[in-house]
Design an enzyme around this catalytic site. Structure first.
Site, mmCIF file in Angstrom:
data_model
loop_
_atom_site.group_PDB
_atom_site.id
_atom_site.type_symbol
_atom_site.label_atom_id
_atom_site.label_comp_id
_atom_site.label_asym_id
_atom_site.label_seq_id
_atom_site.Cartn_x
_atom_site.Cartn_y
_atom_site.Cartn_z
ATOM 1 N N LYS A 66 -2.096 -75.292 20.203
ATOM 2 C CA LYS A 66 -3.239 -75.281 21.116
ATOM 3 C C LYS A 66 -3.018 -74.262 22.230
ATOM 4 O O LYS A 66 -1.882 -74.075 22.700
ATOM 5 C CB LYS A 66 -3.422 -76.669 21.742
ATOM 6 C CG LYS A 66 -3.857 -77.745 20.749
ATOM 7 C CD LYS A 66 -5.270 -77.525 20.260
ATOM 8 C CE LYS A 66 -5.691 -78.462 19.141
ATOM 9 N NZ LYS A 66 -5.757 -79.861 19.541
ATOM 10 N N GLN A 118 5.335 -88.325 16.383
ATOM 11 C CA GLN A 118 4.366 -87.582 15.595
ATOM 12 C C GLN A 118 4.977 -86.207 15.401
ATOM 13 O O GLN A 118 5.924 -85.835 16.100
ATOM 14 C CB GLN A 118 3.034 -87.480 16.333
ATOM 15 C CG GLN A 118 3.191 -86.894 17.728
ATOM 16 C CD GLN A 118 1.942 -87.059 18.574
ATOM 17 O OE1 GLN A 118 1.106 -87.908 18.308
ATOM 18 N NE2 GLN A 118 1.812 -86.221 19.591
ATOM 19 N N ASP A 163 -2.950 -79.964 14.478
ATOM 20 C CA ASP A 163 -1.597 -79.663 14.960
ATOM 21 C C ASP A 163 -0.690 -80.890 14.920
ATOM 22 O O ASP A 163 0.489 -80.787 15.222
ATOM 23 C CB ASP A 163 -1.652 -79.089 16.389
ATOM 24 C CG ASP A 163 -2.320 -80.037 17.375
ATOM 25 O OD1 ASP A 163 -3.199 -80.830 16.950
ATOM 26 O OD2 ASP A 163 -1.967 -80.007 18.570
ATOM 27 N N ASP A 168 4.955 -92.704 23.913
ATOM 28 C CA ASP A 168 3.611 -92.156 23.793
ATOM 29 C C ASP A 168 2.831 -92.932 22.726
ATOM 30 O O ASP A 168 3.329 -93.120 21.605
ATOM 31 C CB ASP A 168 3.756 -90.682 23.390
ATOM 32 C CG ASP A 168 2.449 -89.921 23.454
ATOM 33 O OD1 ASP A 168 1.969 -89.676 24.570
ATOM 34 O OD2 ASP A 168 1.911 -89.588 22.382
ATOM 35 N N ASN A 169 1.636 -93.379 23.064
ATOM 36 C CA ASN A 169 0.747 -94.027 22.092
ATOM 37 C C ASN A 169 1.423 -95.053 21.190
ATOM 38 O O ASN A 169 1.303 -94.971 19.956
ATOM 39 C CB ASN A 169 0.117 -92.960 21.195
ATOM 40 C CG ASN A 169 -1.109 -92.342 21.849
ATOM 41 O OD1 ASN A 169 -1.760 -92.975 22.673
ATOM 42 N ND2 ASN A 169 -1.415 -91.113 21.470
ATOM 43 N N GLU A 210 3.068 -96.449 26.882
ATOM 44 C CA GLU A 210 1.885 -95.678 27.274
ATOM 45 C C GLU A 210 0.723 -96.178 26.426
ATOM 46 O O GLU A 210 0.418 -95.642 25.366
ATOM 47 C CB GLU A 210 2.083 -94.183 27.033
ATOM 48 C CG GLU A 210 0.919 -93.357 27.590
ATOM 49 C CD GLU A 210 0.122 -92.627 26.542
ATOM 50 O OE1 GLU A 210 0.342 -92.860 25.340
ATOM 51 O OE2 GLU A 210 -0.736 -91.818 26.935
ATOM 52 N N LYS A 262 -0.385 -79.622 30.225
ATOM 53 C CA LYS A 262 -0.161 -79.991 28.823
ATOM 54 C C LYS A 262 -0.202 -78.757 27.924
ATOM 55 O O LYS A 262 0.373 -78.754 26.839
ATOM 56 C CB LYS A 262 -1.235 -80.999 28.364
ATOM 57 C CG LYS A 262 -1.060 -82.372 28.973
ATOM 58 C CD LYS A 262 -1.858 -83.456 28.243
ATOM 59 C CE LYS A 262 -3.353 -83.243 28.366
ATOM 60 N NZ LYS A 262 -4.122 -84.344 27.732
ATOM 61 N N TYR A 263 -0.929 -77.718 28.373
ATOM 62 C CA TYR A 263 -1.113 -76.543 27.503
ATOM 63 C C TYR A 263 -0.619 -75.242 28.117
ATOM 64 O O TYR A 263 -0.734 -74.200 27.506
ATOM 65 C CB TYR A 263 -2.606 -76.392 27.146
ATOM 66 C CG TYR A 263 -3.217 -77.672 26.627
ATOM 67 C CD1 TYR A 263 -2.874 -78.161 25.362
ATOM 68 C CD2 TYR A 263 -4.087 -78.423 27.411
ATOM 69 C CE1 TYR A 263 -3.411 -79.351 24.887
ATOM 70 C CE2 TYR A 263 -4.621 -79.610 26.954
ATOM 71 C CZ TYR A 263 -4.280 -80.070 25.707
ATOM 72 O OH TYR A 263 -4.801 -81.237 25.237
#
Lengths: 659, 659
Positions: free
Chosen positions: B258, B318, B353, B389-390, B418, B531-532
């Protein structure tokens, strides 16, 4: 490790009703609509399904139905309890990949994306369903489904030149319906099985009347018989009671027999206590010869039935020294080092007329079986109501065994627990299976006490397993507030019992005749108690409050709101001697408001405040009320109303609100 | 059937704390005093005893201690949680025939009754105890007891001419003490074992600071390194935070990387999202080369430790398409029919991604083991805090497995969930072992919302397993009320987070610098999100609210009342823009009252009402208060006080009450 364990992605938790993680069954009555709720969810965003599983103990097969999602991961089902006995239920949930796929396909298709790979994924899902169908074995039954699914899989896999048709098929209701019949549940999560006991309606709504059969003789001084009891049944029926229970009907021991007023030595003509069970004429399966024969007893049970009265008996698991068990099963009693049998005691007091069973005996299994057989014996004679004496002095697990066994054979049976003991013990007995229990109503007198206690009984999880039965008196308890003998006080307590509780009872004719003399000052024991002697009752006494009782029982039958414990709601009053509460049906078609003068001696007045909003009554318009005790009609308006009660006129109001 | 089953007459129920019938461990922190209560009772009137059983997971043996009866069949014990990790506990209770006998003997003796048979019964009880002693095997240890009991049994059995001596012996404290050492527990009832997880103090009380290590370079435009992070640690330490956590530190994928502001295609110099884990340089066990080496990372962890800061990392299970797992373990991902791997999606959106793991794989056990090893790897590098995360997109049982394994080896580990998802899912994750969880604080803005939500979190059984961590922002969430960029609003939200919750955190320096521009109108995404892309922060900006944060963190450390979630109490105010609440220590030696202006823009004033009675403060006497934020002292009297707050002066008060 179970190779599927890690793949069971769905959680099913907090299934309710539920008591102690399913250790005990919850209680409901025949005809109740039972709502079952569960929290169920999975990780991620896949679509899941959740089924409700139900079976009655008489069925080997589970019935399944989809639960309805209520939002916030809450699922709900409802069913009608249309059979007595035990229902088992559970919840099973799983991720439905076909639903998830179908949802995604629609979104992608609507967004104009290429879905050719998605169709291939769908083909795999449908093929897998086809394989499940063919593996079921009842191929003929599902031949059409199998054929359909095979063709659908093929079309999704090879859409050829008609991808639009394949998409239409993929999103069709028919494919969905066929797929829903054969979901992939290999990774489904199932909640441990829970249970509900469905009792007869009378378990939830009943009016009890206890009397001593031996005091029913027409002529003073004679020993009453079951035949004499027939006319007493007519009387009780007129009063409007639907359960009659008799103290123990078995032979009474001679050894250490108690005399009148609990005298330690009996005279030869003393009849003794019916709870000193067992004599030369037998034990717990025999009948005191003076009362009649087993055939007489069965006739009495039948006569009660024709009057729509359930006839109950007392189960008192203890023995007089003369009981046949003492010789037949000496190992069921505790031996003392001197060879004698351990009698009941509360040191330094000795109760030598009573031998308790030794439930710690090596032979406990035989003892449990025999005592269960005793109850089954009476059930076979037609008895469906058992009032159990002092259950808290026998092991808890024993009652679970006995009641479970009896109710498996006679699911309509009602067990009333006579346990005026510590609250946790009373609640435990309820959990173990007792249908109803005596309650502390007998000693509650203050407004705050009523509110606190009945809120606990009717608005907390206690109510799932504990059904209170409200007794203003028993042969053992003449509460101090009755010692005055004032009929208004007896009327007030009757009114409270009959409207605070859907289940209530009195020990009569002592109650309606306002029998009130204690054996000693402030004692709760009756003077000249029927427990130790015959009594002769003048049912036509002008002091009798039978007319009020008859009226109250009529009202209870006519007003459905009074037939349930869970709908009790207390309302503010500005006078602590006025207790105001209501009961209403769920649909508010029947709303009944009670206002009781707790004083019993003096006039009391004050304002009550009613929750008109809850009842859907407009504050700005007048509404009709009727005092069901007097028949008087009034118009009220707004939530705040004035009430005035004169004990010599009426103990309280039972208002029916006409919306 | 167990031949003792029917003879276990004692019930042990409702042992608490307890969650879901013992399915999950409750949570406590090191140093807590843990109160355990049980309901226990038996049928009848025998005397019973009740022991508390406890063992730490490191001990094979149970430690027993008598529970204290509290009346009404309630028993209580208390212990100090002085070891990290898992404690198991249970309650065992039994009828004590010796105690029952001794009580009866005393009563009979006092009443002047002949007790010769009772002495024989006692002799049997003592003889039985003697047999138990001799059967223990450690005969030498108990030789004296054995000798004593043998002699006592003999004297009770053959009192000879000295019955008074035998009675004295029977009632002696020494015989009782000896008997109590060898009770007859063959029919004891033992409650199923329950568990408590004892976490480090920081699990209960912590202030978190999240920053992106790649944005720490001294020179604008350069990629920050772990070495650059060292000075950032000093800054964070000065602010008073004790947990720092870093977004993923692993190699970032190239495929479908990204660009800035989540652009679907990246430019060659774009750094990508740290959550797209895995590239040529490795996967979840490797470090992004631009950040430094593993040695650099270990140095950073150590540098944090010397500053009393726990350094945490992000666990995001992930993979980018470039992750080594994709080739090494293709069966851990879901294959599509065209041979490609299923990427993450929220139809019609595609996240190409990101490859999620397929937890329904046949190879799930290997997957679980490997992911657990990943966490253990970082734990071995000294990491004791993991922000996950998640977690709600991975199977629940997987987390129980992973956290259980890690905490068995590293019991001081803290896992922060999270999960801003549905409440039942968040609570489930807490039950499964997550030490803390994100909460809905982020979106609560109204007084009634705060009261409802925080009452649920702190005053219901939820609190046994769910510890909220309050974040006013995260890299994913710039709540709309911060879009104004007004420092008073940022100050107000900080104050709320830091005093409503014992655990709170911010994503900085964005937060203290009042970074507030959303990517789109009303979006919760930051414009130019870290984040990017790399960001360069001016920590010395005059807009920074760092001074307030530093002060609040100081106050939190000084006031023990602020270090606990369970003591939160809301108080009435007559202005809905004023939220008033207090926290106090159990002994009321520390009472802190917060009043926060929820408006954030306008002056607000009104009256608050304090529960002075609960705090033991006399209504008729003045008491001292200090505003800990300003140092101002006041005198108040009575429960009702006037408060006025100007956002440009201070966001609220933190009053310390001086009793």
């Amino acid at each position: 490790m179970n190779p599927n364990l890690g793949r069971q992605r769905v959680v099913v938790e907090n299934v309710r009703p539920q008591v102690d993680a399913g250790r005990f069954a919850v209680k409901r009555a025949l005809g109740d609509r039972i709502v079952v709720e569960a929290d169920s969810f999975a990780d991620g965003h896949d679509i899941m399904r959740c089924n409700f599983l139900l079976r009655h103990e008489s069925q080997p097969q589970w019935t399944e139905s989809p639960m309805q999602p209520q939002g916030n991961d809450l699922w709900r089902s409802e069913f009608l309890a249309d059979q007595l006995g035990r229902y088992e239920y559970s919840v099973e949930a799983w991720i439905d990949h076909f639903h998830t796929w179908r949802y995604g396909l629609r979104k992608k298709h609507e967004a104009g994306q290429d879905v050719s790979v998605e169709l291939l994924i769908g083909a795999e899902l449908v093929s897998a369903a086809h394989r499940r169908v063919t593996q079921i074995g009842k191929r003929n039954l599902f031949a059409e489904d199998a054929k359909y699914l095979a063709a659908a899989a093929k079309q999704l896999e090879e859409p050829g030149k008609q991808p639009a048709d394949a998409i239409q098929l993929a999103l069709s209701d028919e494919l969905l319906a066929r797929m829903d019949r054969f979901p992939d549940r290999q990774f489904a999560t199932r909640h441990p099985t829970l249970a509900i006991t469905v009792d007869p309606l009378r378990a939830r709504f009943s009016a009890w009347y206890e009397f001593f059969p031996r005091s029913t003789a027409t002529r003073r001084g004679e020993h009453g018989t079951f035949k004499d009891c027939l006319s007493r049944l007519d009387y009780v029926q007129q009063l409007g009671f639907d359960v009659v229970y008799l103290p123990p009907i078995h032979p009474v021991g001679e050894a250490f027999r108690k005399g009148k007023n609990n005298a330690t030595s009996a005279r030869t003509d003393d009849v003794g206590s019916p709870w000193a069970i067992g004599g030369v004429a037998g034990g717990h399966r025999e009948i005191l010869p003076e009362l009649g024969t087993l055939a007489d007893f069965r006739s009495l049970v039948e006569a009660a039935r024709t009057r729509d009265i359930s006839l109950g008996i007392d189960i008192a698991f203890q023995c007089s020294p003369d009981h046949p068990y003492v010789k037949q099963h000496p190992n069921w009693f505790r031996a003392r080092p001197d060879g004698s049998i351990q009698y009941a005691e509360n040191p330094p007091k000795k109760y030598q007329d009573i031998f308790p069973f030794d439930f710690e005996t090596d032979d406990w299994q035989a003892l449990w079986n025999e005592l269960t057989e005793v109850v089954l014996f009476w059930a076979r004679q037609g008895v469906r109501v058992f009032r159990v004496d002092n259950p808290h002095t026998k092991p808890f697990d024993f009652w679970e065994f006995l009641i479970g066994n009896v109710k498996r054979n006679f699911p309509e049976t009602i067990f009333l627990s006579e346990a005026f003991t510590r609250p946790k013990i009373m609640y435990r007995l309820g959990k173990l299976g007792f249908t109803q229990s005596y309650s502390y109503f007998t000693w509650r007198t203050l407004k705050a006490e009523f509110i606190e206690y009945f809120t606990e009984l009717t608005q907390t999880p206690v109510r799932e397993t504990f059904r209170p039965n409200l007794w203003p008196n028993t042969p053992d308890i003449l509460p101090e507030y009755l010692h005055s003998g004032s009929p208004p006080v007896f009327s007030m307590r009757l009114l409270l019992a009959a409207t605070l509780g859907a289940n209530y009872g009195i020990y009569g004719p002592a109650y309606e005749l306002c029998e009130h003399l204690p054996r000693e000052h402030k004692s709760e024991e009756y003077l000249d108690s029927e427990k130790y002697q015959l009594r002769h009752w003048d049912l036509n006494s002008p002091r009798s409050i039978a007319p009020l009782i008859t009226k109250v029982n009529q009202i209870r039958r006519q007003q459905p709101a009074l037939q349930n414990d869970w709908n009790l709601d207390f309302h503010p009053t500005d006078n602590d001697q006025l207790l105001c509460y209501s009961k209403s049906t769920d649909d508010k078609s029947n709303i009944v408001v009670m206002v009781v003068n707790l004083d019993g001696h003096q006039e009391q007045h004050g304002f009550i405040t009613l929750p008109l909003d809850q009842w859907g009554i407009d504050h700005s318009r007048p509404f009709e009320i009727e005092d069901l005790l007097t028949g008087a009609h009034y118009q009220w308006q707004g939530p705040r109303e004035y009430v005035e009660l004169h004990p010599d006129q009426q103990p309280g109001h039972i208002f029916r609100i006409r919306g």
